[in-house]
Write a protein that holds these residues in place. Structure first.
Motif, mmCIF file in Angstrom:
data_model
loop_
_atom_site.group_PDB
_atom_site.id
_atom_site.type_symbol
_atom_site.label_atom_id
_atom_site.label_comp_id
_atom_site.label_asym_id
_atom_site.label_seq_id
_atom_site.Cartn_x
_atom_site.Cartn_y
_atom_site.Cartn_z
ATOM 1 N N ILE A 122 81.573 10.586 -42.549
ATOM 2 C CA ILE A 122 82.514 9.578 -43.028
ATOM 3 C C ILE A 122 83.449 10.180 -44.072
ATOM 4 C CG2 ILE A 122 82.718 7.395 -44.283
ATOM 5 C CD1 ILE A 122 80.193 6.465 -42.891
ATOM 6 N N ASP A 123 84.737 10.040 -43.809
ATOM 7 C CA ASP A 123 85.772 10.535 -44.714
ATOM 8 C C ASP A 123 86.258 9.445 -45.658
ATOM 9 O OD1 ASP A 123 87.536 12.543 -45.689
ATOM 10 O OD2 ASP A 123 89.159 11.758 -44.452
ATOM 11 N N GLY A 124 86.309 8.210 -45.171
ATOM 12 C CA GLY A 124 86.813 7.110 -45.984
ATOM 13 C C GLY A 124 86.964 5.869 -45.145
ATOM 14 N N GLU A 125 87.959 5.049 -45.478
ATOM 15 C CA GLU A 125 88.135 3.783 -44.786
ATOM 16 C C GLU A 125 89.540 3.245 -45.003
ATOM 17 O OE1 GLU A 125 85.100 1.486 -46.701
ATOM 18 O OE2 GLU A 125 86.456 0.816 -48.312
ATOM 19 N N ALA A 126 89.905 2.332 -44.145
ATOM 20 C CA ALA A 126 91.109 1.521 -44.333
ATOM 21 C C ALA A 126 90.713 0.077 -44.094
ATOM 22 C CB ALA A 126 92.208 1.941 -43.371
ATOM 23 N N ILE A 127 91.102 -0.801 -45.001
ATOM 24 C CA ILE A 127 90.804 -2.224 -44.859
ATOM 25 C C ILE A 127 92.137 -2.957 -44.764
ATOM 26 C CG2 ILE A 127 89.688 -4.223 -45.889
ATOM 27 C CD1 ILE A 127 87.811 -2.348 -47.333
ATOM 28 N N VAL A 128 92.355 -3.624 -43.637
ATOM 29 C CA VAL A 128 93.650 -4.237 -43.355
ATOM 30 C C VAL A 128 93.432 -5.655 -42.834
ATOM 31 C CG1 VAL A 128 94.730 -2.011 -42.838
ATOM 32 C CG2 VAL A 128 93.672 -3.319 -40.995
ATOM 33 N N PRO A 129 94.452 -6.505 -42.884
ATOM 34 C CA PRO A 129 94.331 -7.834 -42.273
ATOM 35 C C PRO A 129 93.949 -7.712 -40.805
ATOM 36 C CG PRO A 129 96.308 -7.704 -43.613
ATOM 37 C CD PRO A 129 95.750 -6.316 -43.559
ATOM 38 N N GLY A 130 93.218 -8.702 -40.322
ATOM 39 C CA GLY A 130 92.700 -8.638 -38.964
ATOM 40 C C GLY A 130 93.756 -8.431 -37.900
ATOM 41 N N ASN A 131 94.959 -8.941 -38.141
ATOM 42 C CA ASN A 131 96.013 -8.797 -37.131
ATOM 43 C C ASN A 131 96.966 -7.639 -37.437
ATOM 44 O OD1 ASN A 131 97.389 -9.820 -39.297
ATOM 45 N ND2 ASN A 131 98.308 -11.553 -38.191
ATOM 46 N N ALA A 132 96.641 -6.795 -38.421
ATOM 47 C CA ALA A 132 97.557 -5.709 -38.780
ATOM 48 C C ALA A 132 97.779 -4.757 -37.614
ATOM 49 C CB ALA A 132 97.018 -4.945 -39.987
ATOM 50 N N PHE A 133 96.715 -4.428 -36.921
ATOM 51 C CA PHE A 133 96.818 -3.510 -35.783
ATOM 52 C C PHE A 133 96.879 -4.238 -34.452
ATOM 53 C CE2 PHE A 133 94.369 -0.297 -38.576
ATOM 54 C CZ PHE A 133 95.553 0.127 -39.158
ATOM 55 N N TYR A 134 96.669 -5.570 -34.486
ATOM 56 C CA TYR A 134 96.712 -6.398 -33.273
ATOM 57 C C TYR A 134 97.664 -7.558 -33.528
ATOM 58 C CZ TYR A 134 92.342 -3.884 -32.342
ATOM 59 O OH TYR A 134 91.386 -2.919 -32.151
ATOM 60 N N PRO A 135 98.968 -7.355 -33.391
ATOM 61 C CA PRO A 135 99.938 -8.384 -33.779
ATOM 62 C C PRO A 135 99.788 -9.705 -33.031
ATOM 63 C CG PRO A 135 101.014 -6.257 -33.466
ATOM 64 C CD PRO A 135 99.621 -6.097 -32.957
ATOM 65 N N GLY A 136 99.211 -9.675 -31.830
ATOM 66 C CA GLY A 136 99.059 -10.904 -31.063
ATOM 67 C C GLY A 136 97.782 -11.657 -31.361
ATOM 68 N N LEU A 137 96.997 -11.172 -32.316
ATOM 69 C CA LEU A 137 95.681 -11.742 -32.603
ATOM 70 C C LEU A 137 95.790 -12.886 -33.608
ATOM 71 C CD1 LEU A 137 92.557 -11.243 -32.167
ATOM 72 C CD2 LEU A 137 92.665 -9.941 -34.306
ATOM 73 N N LYS A 138 95.147 -14.005 -33.301
ATOM 74 C CA LYS A 138 95.052 -15.117 -34.240
ATOM 75 C C LYS A 138 93.731 -15.005 -34.999
ATOM 76 C CE LYS A 138 97.716 -18.311 -31.344
ATOM 77 N NZ LYS A 138 98.024 -17.334 -30.272
ATOM 78 N N ASP A 139 93.734 -15.457 -36.251
ATOM 79 C CA ASP A 139 92.537 -15.346 -37.079
ATOM 80 C C ASP A 139 91.306 -15.923 -36.382
ATOM 81 O OD1 ASP A 139 94.116 -14.187 -38.967
ATOM 82 O OD2 ASP A 139 93.818 -15.711 -40.517
ATOM 83 N N GLU A 140 91.494 -17.075 -35.720
ATOM 84 C CA GLU A 140 90.336 -17.721 -35.114
ATOM 85 C C GLU A 140 89.755 -16.906 -33.953
ATOM 86 O OE1 GLU A 140 94.082 -19.939 -33.590
ATOM 87 O OE2 GLU A 140 93.324 -19.106 -35.492
#
Length: 297
Positions: A12-30
């Protein structure tokens, strides 16, 4: 994790924590709700935890590093620099590594190819799919100013997450060029005994999936074929799991469909390049419904 006699340890080098739709623009939170356990484990919000790093694979007399994190100085929201310590914790010396295999050449997979202008693994053969090399650099295999600029330009979509002047493939890979051995996984290629490269292109032109084979057992190191486990569970009919930075979306989706079906049919365990904790898991069916199950231990 063991696949037959092959041993695999996460680095493990590290991490990135992003909003759930940051990499999936068509994704809804639900649409994350069925996969809530895969989100950032402290706050249980729709925040997607992407672990950065790679894997140490011991196969026979070969000591193999698969991918290498984002390097010692990542750019926020990437946090990293732990790869060196993670490798040291294995008890091996960097000079012991015989091979480095890249699933593709994005900056967050080649960050420890070199350090301070020198090869990080001085005795290793670096295995690179030529299709990715040709995409990120050039067919002439050179490092002119123009080619470095071209390599930086190919990181344009990732510029918010890296420093191209440090992280571009032409910069990271120049110190190890004489150690590189090229392959092309249009069809399966056995890179090393028990380590087979399969075509998974679409995320990048040379993205490969590594199939580990030993004593009748199989396991998959997916690289960035997918970035989250739901891509392997959900058939994506609604298009919500379409990752933002594929170079060829149609080809990427076809590759995911192909490997997803293999995992369903053959019950093959897998680990992704960014699964939380770089944990292994598999798709299981419970009550007619498919779910992701981590493999413990």
């Amino acid at each position: 994790m063991k696949i037959g006699d092959i041993e695999i340890v996460p680095l493990i080098d590290g991490e990135a924590i992003v909003p759930g739709n940051a990499f999936y623009p068509g994704l809804k939170d639900e649409e994350w709700k069925p996969y809530d356990a895969l989100l950032e484990p402290v706050f249980h919000q729709c925040v997607h935890l992407n672990t950065l790093g790679g894997y140490l694979v011991k196969a026979g007399d070969r000591l193999i590093v698969v991918d290498g994190g984002s390097g010692p100085m990542p750019k926020f929201p990437f946090a990293g620099g732990g790869f060196r310590s993670a490798f040291a914790a294995t008890g091996y010396d960097r000079a012991d590594v015989t091979d480095v295999v890249y699933t593709h050449l994005h900056f967050d997979h080649i960050g420890w190819a070199s350090w301070n202008g020198q090869s990080f693994f001085p005795n290793a053969t670096y295995h690179v799919d030529q299709r990715d090399w040709n995409w990120f650099l050039s067919p002439e295999f050179g490092f002119t100013d123009e080619e470095v600029a071209n390599s930086m330009a190919k990181l344009e979509l990732s510029a918010d997450f890296c420093f191209p002047e440090n992280d571009a493939p032409a910069v990271r890979l120049k110190p190890v060029f004489n150690q590189i051995e090229f392959f092309q996984a249009d069809d399966e290629v056995e890179l090393l005994p028990g380590i087979v490269a399969l075509d998974g292109s679409g995320h990048t032109p040379g993205q490969v999936v590594l199939e580990l084979r030993s004593n009748g057992e199989k396991g998959l190191l997916l690289g960035d074929l997918v970035h989250a486990q739901p891509e392997l569970v959900d058939d994506n009919e609604r298009g919500q799991w379409n990752f933002i930075s594929h170079t060829d979306h149609d080809r990427a989706h076809e590759a995911v469909d192909r490997f997803r079906k293999r995992m369903w049919d053959e019950k093959i365990p897998a680990a992704g390049g960014h699964f939380p904790g770089l944990r292994w898991g598999h798709v299981v069916t419970e009550g007619g419904k498919r779910t992701w199950e981590d493999i413990r231990g």
